[in-house]
Design a protein around this motif. Structure first.
Motif, PDB file in Angstrom:
ATOM      1  N   LEU A  80       0.832  -1.217   0.000  1.00  0.00           N
ATOM      2  CA  LEU A  80       0.000   0.000   0.000  1.00  0.00           C
ATOM      3  C   LEU A  80       0.861   1.260   0.000  1.00  0.00           C
ATOM      4  O   LEU A  80       0.544   2.245  -0.669  1.00  0.00           O
ATOM      5  N   GLN A  81       1.959   1.222   0.763  1.00  0.00           N
ATOM      6  CA  GLN A  81       2.859   2.382   0.792  1.00  0.00           C
ATOM      7  C   GLN A  81       3.483   2.615  -0.584  1.00  0.00           C
ATOM      8  O   GLN A  81       3.637   3.762  -1.020  1.00  0.00           O
ATOM      9  N   ALA A  82       3.817   1.515  -1.261  1.00  0.00           N
ATOM     10  CA  ALA A  82       4.389   1.640  -2.612  1.00  0.00           C
ATOM     11  C   ALA A  82       3.366   2.252  -3.569  1.00  0.00           C
ATOM     12  O   ALA A  82       3.703   3.034  -4.464  1.00  0.00           O
ATOM     13  N   LYS A  83       2.103   1.925  -3.345  1.00  0.00           N
ATOM     14  CA  LYS A  83       1.035   2.469  -4.189  1.00  0.00           C
ATOM     15  C   LYS A  83       0.950   3.994  -4.031  1.00  0.00           C
ATOM     16  O   LYS A  83       0.780   4.736  -5.007  1.00  0.00           O
ATOM     17  N   TRP A  84       1.068   4.443  -2.798  1.00  0.00           N
ATOM     18  CA  TRP A  84       1.053   5.891  -2.538  1.00  0.00           C
ATOM     19  C   TRP A  84       2.265   6.565  -3.172  1.00  0.00           C
ATOM     20  O   TRP A  84       2.164   7.629  -3.784  1.00  0.00           O
ATOM     21  N   LEU A  85       3.427   5.928  -3.068  1.00  0.00           N
ATOM     22  CA  LEU A  85       4.667   6.546  -3.558  1.00  0.00           C
ATOM     23  C   LEU A  85       4.778   6.484  -5.077  1.00  0.00           C
ATOM     24  O   LEU A  85       5.259   7.422  -5.706  1.00  0.00           O
ATOM     25  N   ASN A  86       4.320   5.378  -5.674  1.00  0.00           N
ATOM     26  CA  ASN A  86       4.627   5.143  -7.087  1.00  0.00           C
ATOM     27  C   ASN A  86       3.429   5.277  -8.026  1.00  0.00           C
ATOM     28  O   ASN A  86       3.598   5.472  -9.220  1.00  0.00           O
ATOM     29  N   GLN A  87       2.197   5.161  -7.478  1.00  0.00           N
ATOM     30  CA  GLN A  87       1.028   5.168  -8.359  1.00  0.00           C
ATOM     31  C   GLN A  87       0.128   6.386  -8.122  1.00  0.00           C
ATOM     32  O   GLN A  87      -0.958   6.478  -8.691  1.00  0.00           O
ATOM     33  N   THR A  88       0.578   7.284  -7.243  1.00  0.00           N
ATOM     34  CA  THR A  88      -0.235   8.473  -6.960  1.00  0.00           C
ATOM     35  C   THR A  88       0.527   9.703  -7.445  1.00  0.00           C
ATOM     36  O   THR A  88       1.683   9.910  -7.034  1.00  0.00           O
ATOM     37  N   ASP A  89      -0.106  10.485  -8.314  1.00  0.00           N
ATOM     38  CA  ASP A  89       0.607  11.652  -8.855  1.00  0.00           C
ATOM     39  C   ASP A  89       0.839  12.692  -7.755  1.00  0.00           C
ATOM     40  O   ASP A  89       0.110  12.738  -6.753  1.00  0.00           O
ATOM     41  N   GLN A  90       1.844  13.545  -7.984  1.00  0.00           N
ATOM     42  CA  GLN A  90       2.249  14.510  -6.968  1.00  0.00           C
ATOM     43  C   GLN A  90       1.133  15.483  -6.608  1.00  0.00           C
ATOM     44  O   GLN A  90       0.952  15.855  -5.450  1.00  0.00           O
ATOM     45  N   GLU A  91       0.352  15.843  -7.597  1.00  0.00           N
ATOM     46  CA  GLU A  91      -0.727  16.804  -7.350  1.00  0.00           C
ATOM     47  C   GLU A  91      -1.755  16.218  -6.371  1.00  0.00           C
ATOM     48  O   GLU A  91      -2.216  16.892  -5.445  1.00  0.00           O
ATOM     49  N   THR A  92      -2.098  14.950  -6.596  1.00  0.00           N
ATOM     50  CA  THR A  92      -3.063  14.281  -5.706  1.00  0.00           C
ATOM     51  C   THR A  92      -2.492  14.171  -4.295  1.00  0.00           C
ATOM     52  O   THR A  92      -3.181  14.450  -3.299  1.00  0.00           O
ATOM     53  N   ARG A  93      -1.241  13.772  -4.210  1.00  0.00           N
ATOM     54  CA  ARG A  93      -0.614  13.609  -2.887  1.00  0.00           C
ATOM     55  C   ARG A  93      -0.619  14.940  -2.125  1.00  0.00           C
ATOM     56  O   ARG A  93      -0.939  14.998  -0.932  1.00  0.00           O
ATOM     57  N   THR A  94      -0.274  15.996  -2.836  1.00  0.00           N
ATOM     58  CA  THR A  94      -0.245  17.325  -2.201  1.00  0.00           C
ATOM     59  C   THR A  94      -1.636  17.734  -1.738  1.00  0.00           C
ATOM     60  O   THR A  94      -1.808  18.250  -0.626  1.00  0.00           O
ATOM     61  N   ARG A  95      -2.634  17.462  -2.579  1.00  0.00           N
ATOM     62  CA  ARG A  95      -4.013  17.849  -2.243  1.00  0.00           C
ATOM     63  C   ARG A  95      -4.529  17.060  -1.032  1.00  0.00           C
ATOM     64  O   ARG A  95      -5.180  17.620  -0.149  1.00  0.00           O
ATOM     65  N   VAL A  96      -4.234  15.763  -0.994  1.00  0.00           N
ATOM     66  CA  VAL A  96      -4.678  14.921   0.128  1.00  0.00           C
ATOM     67  C   VAL A  96      -4.078  15.441   1.432  1.00  0.00           C
ATOM     68  O   VAL A  96      -4.766  15.596   2.449  1.00  0.00           O
ATOM     69  N   LYS A  97      -2.776  15.740   1.402  1.00  0.00           N
ATOM     70  CA  LYS A  97      -2.097  16.212   2.618  1.00  0.00           C
ATOM     71  C   LYS A  97      -2.641  17.579   3.036  1.00  0.00           C
ATOM     72  O   LYS A  97      -2.874  17.831   4.234  1.00  0.00           O
ATOM     73  N   GLN A  98      -2.867  18.433   2.050  1.00  0.00           N
ATOM     74  CA  GLN A  98      -3.355  19.792   2.342  1.00  0.00           C
ATOM     75  C   GLN A  98      -4.735  19.752   3.001  1.00  0.00           C
ATOM     76  O   GLN A  98      -4.972  20.394   4.030  1.00  0.00           O
ATOM     77  N   LEU A  99      -5.669  18.971   2.402  1.00  0.00           N
ATOM     78  CA  LEU A  99      -7.033  18.905   2.951  1.00  0.00           C
ATOM     79  C   LEU A  99      -7.058  18.208   4.314  1.00  0.00           C
ATOM     80  O   LEU A  99      -7.841  18.588   5.193  1.00  0.00           O
ATOM     81  N   ALA A 100      -6.189  17.181   4.488  1.00  0.00           N
ATOM     82  CA  ALA A 100      -6.131  16.493   5.787  1.00  0.00           C
ATOM     83  C   ALA A 100      -5.659  17.466   6.865  1.00  0.00           C
ATOM     84  O   ALA A 100      -6.225  17.513   7.971  1.00  0.00           O
TER      85      ALA A 100
END
Length: 877
Positions: A80-100
């Motif tokens: 699952l961690q690899a999925k977050w690191l390798n299959q999630t685009d940077q924009e999505t990751r940034t947005r998830v962290k920002q809203l959280a």
């Protein structure tokens, strides 16, 4: 999952008590994650951040989001961690962290809590990789500048991050210790008006203490942290008090060397005050503080006893000893707070105090005796059972710690009154008395006079066992201790148990009668019966022989019951009974030894019937195998007549890699059977070797099986002698391969232990093989392997990690090799200095037993002969 209403309905359904709705919602979420992972994350984080949604739906979104990149199982977590690191685009990751992060400020506490979990799950992935560097600063800023909800949720997030067990994350948190401390100490101060914030802060502080070691080294920072924690122990909110005492426990465990000043100034008084708190959870944590002090001081004394120079010694302040006269009386008073309705496993204040008193006795030794004995004498006849119970409990609690010679006269004086307490009107007092007698029989049995104490002691324990299921476990433990402590010399005609043996067996057979009540009582009583049999003197052997007939009959009576089992509970009770009977049968066989032979046929018949009728995943075969092992050892070659019928069961167990404990037992049984049968085991050895080699290659079985398998090769070789040549090439290859495994300088304790046990197995194997080839005049076939044997011996000689068993086996191989080539063919190898040094070191090690030292002496003589033999050959030539 495109529209918000859809996701809200799905999340609502995921919480539904209706299993159909819930399952369908979970399937929809799984499908969405698999279809478009980034979109799935964005949808969930938007649902989490949606201020117009209800709290439980937002919380469900947060949990689903957290579960998208974290799991309990290690392999799934990594995927699952690899999925977050390798299959999630940077924009999505940034947005998830920002809203959280934004959701931490939500006025809805459920949403804030869920956001904290999401942030902690992402932090576990990114912080060890030096990503999200601004996270901790953002959380600190929230605590100093944010509103109450944002402060609380941010502190909760820090707590979740810090409670991790992930090594990489723990290491990375050390670099964030300043930020973490700034936030949690600020939130935990007494000036913080909001109790929810302060509670979240003190909880996070407790979770972060492991990572702030550098801060604790600085006196100014340490003083401030300790001030905040000490003040929190006096908070009005009991949750904050509990959190503060929890912090003090961890601080004492982690930073004992820095605690002298604080103990003198504050902790001593605060913790005693805490122990007297009306809030039981606060009082328990304050008691646990002193348990931690004792554990630390016991460990430090152990460590300091093993160091070679004073510079290596850890600071030791004797906190427990200095505080004995203040702390122990409080613990004794807390012992009187028993709850008669509490279950046996309920951890309440009196249990906490009892555990602390036990540790205190270990930490301060004889210093604990005066206050405890004063309490016991004052309360043993108290009208209130709580005080009588506390008195007998306290007496038992201090048996492990003070020197036995100091305890002996006290126990001698106390035995008669204590035995009398077994008749107390209160069942709680009787049970505690039985447990105290168990402690005495274990730790201070020398004080028990066989002539005056043993008869009333055994009688009272059997009375408790036979009349009260509540007391059964304590009575059985004490009886087993008595049987072991008064066994006398092996082979003696009589021992102190002899006058009580027959009546004890009669009592135990009564308690274990198949129709008698509680199955747990029956199991415990069978265990006592086994121990009595094992420790029976020779004059009791006729009673043991009679007992074996009764046990066999009971085992035979269980066979038809297998057809009558209708529930899981029935099955477990029957299996428990059969296992217990097999254990007693094993003990009678071992004690009667060759005298068991006339019953051998009947024993094997019933055991084979049980093996053929018990189902898969049963615990019974292990008990059956243990009994058969004892019978094989007792009957030796005569056991051969049972092998044709028994071998298929043994092969099945050897090949049953799905049940490792049964497979392990079967490996040991192959050793027993081959040792007993000698050459008569040869017809079965092809199958044994095939299964054993298959198990060695198995990826299902743990490495821990390998040493026993290698040792088994040695036993088979010893049994069949020169016939082992058939297997020599492949076994030698296996042994040479195993010899290449090392722990390395930075190896874990587990790896070091494994390598030592593996080498023991290799040496045992070579010892058996060399002996087999020597007795059959086939030593020439060993020649290709001699060099590799010496190479392993050299590795062992140069490795500081060695066990006595390994050194004894190595000495055996050195001696066997030298003896196998009497004409000095290996003299050059044996002349090497390291061989001489290795033998001398083993021979002169005072910690080794006589058998090991004798083996080393024998090896030295064989080496001398080897070298002398080469010189004789040279002179003759």
């Amino acid at each position: 999952m495109e529209g918000a209403p859809d996701i809200n309905i799905i999340l609502e359904n995921s919480l539904s008590p209706d299993a159909t709705l819930r399952h369908a919602a979970e399937q929809q979420l799984t499908h969405a994650a698999e279809t478009n992972f980034s979109q799935y994350l964005l949808t969930l984080v938007q649902a989490l951040a949606n201020e117009s949604s209800e709290g439980h739906i937002r919380a469900a979104a947060g949990i689903a989001l957290k579960n998208a990149f974290s799991a309990r199982e290690f392999a799934r977590q990594a995927a699952l961690q690899a999925k977050w690191l390798n299959q999630t685009d940077q924009e999505t990751r940034t947005r998830v962290k920002q809203l959280a992060l934004e959701t931490l400020a939500s006025s809805n506490s459920k949403a804030g809590q869920a956001a904290a979990q999401v942030i902690a799950a992402i932090a576990a992935i990114e912080l060890p990789r030096n990503q999200w560097p601004e996270l901790m600063h953002a959380l600190v800023r929230n605590v100093s500048e944010g509103g109450q909800h944002q402060k609380q949720a941010s502190l909760t997030a820090i707590g979740f991050i810090c409670e991790t067990q992930d090594t990489d994350l723990r290491n990375s948190l050390v670099g964030h210790s300043n930020a973490i401390l700034t936030a949690v100490v600020q939130g935990a101060r007494k000036e913080e008006p909001n109790n929810e914030v302060r509670f979240a802060a003190i909880t996070a502080l407790g979770d972060s203490l492991e990572f702030v070691g550098n801060n604790f080294k600085h006196e100014g920072e340490r003083n401030y942290i300790m001030q905040v924690v000490c003040e929190a122990t006096q908070a009005q909110d009991s949750r904050i008090q509990q959190g503060a005492f929890g912090c003090l426990n961890r601080i004492m465990a982690l930073y004992y060397e820095h605690m002298r000043y604080y103990m003198e100034k504050a902790l001593f008084g605060l913790t005693i005050l805490g122990m007297k708190s009306d809030d039981e959870d606060v009082a328990k944590l304050a008691v646990e503080f002193w348990s931690t002090v004792c554990e630390e001081e016991i460990a430090i004394e152990d460590d300091n006893a093993q160091v070679e120079s004073s510079e290596q010694m850890r600071p030791f302040y004797n906190f427990a000893r200095v505080a004995t006269n203040e702390v122990v009386p409080v613990l004794l008073q807390l012992l009187t707070k028993q709850d008669e309705d509490a279950s046996d496993d309920e951890y309440n204040i009196s249990r906490a105090a009892y555990q602390c008193l036990q540790l205190y006795a270990q930490a301060v030794g004889s210093t604990i005796i005066p206050p405890v004995i004063q309490f016991v004498e004052h309360n043993l006849r108290h009208a209130d059972w709580h005080f009588r119970d506390a008195a007998v409990s306290a007496f038992g609690a201090i048996m492990d710690g003070p020197e036995e010679k100091v305890l002996e006269p006290i126990v001698k004086t106390g035995m008669q009154p204590l035995i009398a307490m077994m008749e107390d009107e209160s069942i709680q007092v009787r049970d505690s008395t039985a447990y105290a007698l168990g402690r005495i029989t274990e730790a201070c049995s020398e004080a028990i006079d066989p002539n005056t104490h043993l008869e009333p002691l055994i009688r009272s324990l059997f009375n408790g066992l036979m009349n009260s299921p509540k007391m059964a476990a304590s009575c059985c433990w004490a009886l087993m201790n008595i049987a072991e402590r008064f066994a006398g010399e092996p082979g003696a005609a009589q021992n102190p148990l002899t006058p009580h043996f027959n009546q004890s067996v009669t009592n135990l057979l009564t308690v274990t009668a198949p129709m008698n009540g509680d199955s747990t009582v029956r199991t415990a009583a069978y265990e006592v019966l086994s121990v009595f049999v094992q420790n029976a003197a020779n004059d009791s052997l006729s009673a043991v022989a009679s007992l074996s007939t009764v046990i066999l009959q009971r085992l035979e009576e269980t066979l038809p019951l297998q057809q009558q089992v209708v529930s899981v509970e029935d099955k477990l009770i029957l299996e428990d009974m059969q296992t217990s009977l097999c254990t007693v049968l094993q003990a009678t066989v071992q004690r009667l030894d060759k005298e068991i032979a006339p019953q051998g046929d009947r024993i094997m018949q019933v055991l084979l019937q049980i093996l053929s009728t018990c189902g898969g995943k049963s615990s019974v075969p292990e008990g059956v195998f243990a009994a058969i092992s004892a019978l094989a050892n007792a009957m030796e070659e005569e056991f051969a007549k049972y092998m044709e019928a028994f071998a298929p069961f043994l092969y099945n167990a050897l090949g049953n890699q799905e049940e490792p404990s049964l497979c392990s037992m079967a490996i040991g049984l192959v050793s027993d059977v081959t040792r007993s049968l000698g050459e008569r085991s040869q017809p079965y050895c092809d199958n044994f070797m095939n299964y054993l080699l298959g198990n060695l290659r198995s990826t299902t079985l743990a490495n821990q099986f390998k040493p026993a398998i290698l040792q088994c090769f040695g036993d088979i070789a010893s049994a069949i002698g020169g016939h082992f040549e058939t297997y020599l090439t492949i076994v030698a290859q296996v042994l040479q391969q195993a010899a290449t495994i090392t722990a390395g300088p930075d190896g874990s304790y587990e790896m070091i232990d494994y390598v030592i046990s593996l080498r023991e197995g290799i040496m045992d194997a070579w010892g058996g093989i060399i002996g087999a080839m020597k007795t059959s005049n086939k030593t020439n076939v060993l020649q290709p392997y001699v060099e590799s044997i010496f190479a392993l011996l050299n590795s062992i000689a140069n490795d500081p990690n060695r066990s006595e068993a390994l050194m004894r086996a190595s000495m055996g191989v050195i001696g066997d090799l030298a003896d196998a080539y009497p004409n000095g063919q290996l003299a050059d190898a044996f002349r090497q200095d390291w061989i001489t040094a290795m033998i001398r070191e083993t021979r002169s090690n005072r910690e080794f037993g006589a058998r090991t030292i004798e083996t080393a002496r024998w090896a030295r003589e064989q080496v001398k002969r080897q070298i002398a033999g080469s010189q004789t050959v040279m002179q003759q030539s």
